[in-house]
Design an enzyme around this catalytic site. Structure first.
Site, PDB file in Angstrom:
ATOM      1  N   SER A 116      39.379   8.190  66.515  1.00  0.00           N
ATOM      2  CA  SER A 116      38.148   8.989  66.512  1.00  0.00           C
ATOM      3  C   SER A 116      37.656   9.184  67.931  1.00  0.00           C
ATOM      4  CB  SER A 116      37.080   8.264  65.686  1.00  0.00           C
ATOM      5  OG  SER A 116      35.804   8.819  65.896  1.00  0.00           O
ATOM      6  N   TYR A 174      32.967   0.542  63.574  1.00  0.00           N
ATOM      7  CA  TYR A 174      33.958   1.606  63.389  1.00  0.00           C
ATOM      8  C   TYR A 174      34.493   2.121  64.725  1.00  0.00           C
ATOM      9  CZ  TYR A 174      35.940   6.136  62.097  1.00  0.00           C
ATOM     10  OH  TYR A 174      36.777   7.209  61.944  1.00  0.00           O
TER      11      TYR A 174
END
Length: 227
Positions: free
Chosen positions: A130, A146
């Protein structure tokens, strides 16, 4: 025809990827904790069974399948499975933090470890990260577990590319920006992304097939926007 393993295929990009590869004549092993969405496609090119990255027995099932059904050959591994917790840092329990890493980092490493013996120098491992894990990128509150885990995946990819550069396979990592998926909604409720899951899946499909001819150990930022 390629033999392709994809994790995280119950929804979003992973589900779209499984369909695209199979529609193009490739053999797909689709792995997720919920196999129903893939099985509902009823595609002869897709095999799916329930799979948990944290369960050793499930990893053994993958190795057994590859040996028995594919003759011990894997051309492409796409580590797409991910887990997200969206909470202020002090509200995230140690157990939640550990679970995010177990799926996003340790699970990725174990899948790679299990599949590596079946991949050749021409093989390609594509890890999905990401933009939140890219050093120097915009960061957002609530995503400490995350985004830091996705940063670890980036470094892991670079290290494995160096370690296996003489024998293969190639390792690359894609840091995705905003894509309209269920996970994006969990991270940024109400935000509308400029790209659909199917559009991003088409890009990853092409990259998985051809990107290892041009890249190894590289981070590619695939982002037209971030929230």
């Amino acid at each position: 025809m390629k033999h392709v393993i994809i994790t995280g295929t119950s929804r979003g990009i992973g589900l779209q990827l499984a369909g695209i590869f199979a529609d193009q004549g490739h053999k797909v092993l689709a792995l997720s904790r919920n196999d129903r969405p893939v099985l509902e496609k009823n595609h002869p090119g897709i095999t799916a069974f329930i799979f948990d990255l944290a369960v050793k027995g499930d990893l053994e099932k993958v190795a057994h399948f590859v040996k028995e059904e594919w003759g011990g050959k894997v051309d492409i591994l796409i580590n797409n499975a991910g887990k997200l917790v969206n909470k202020p840092f002090t509200d995230i329990t140690p157990e939640e933090f550990e679970e995010v890493y177990r799926v996003n980092v340790f699970g990725v490493a174990e899948v790679i470890r299990k599949v590596l013996p079946f991949m050749s120098v021409e093989g390609h491992v594509v890890n999905i990260s990401s933009m939140g894990g890219v050093q120097g990128s915009v960061k957002f509150p609530g995503l400490a577990a995350y985004s830091s885990a996705k940063g670890a995946v980036i470094t892991l990819t670079e290290l494995l590319a160096e370690e296996y550069k003489g024998t293969g396979p190639s390792f690359n990592v894609l840091a995705l920006g905003a894509v309209q998926t269920e996970m994006l909604e969990e991270a940024f409720p109400g935000y509308k992304a400029p790209l659909s899951a199917s559009e991003m899946a088409s890009y990853i499909f092409d990259f998985a097939l051809k990107g290892n001819k041009f890249y190894n150990g590289k981070l590619l930022q695939v982002s037209s926007s971030t929230p």
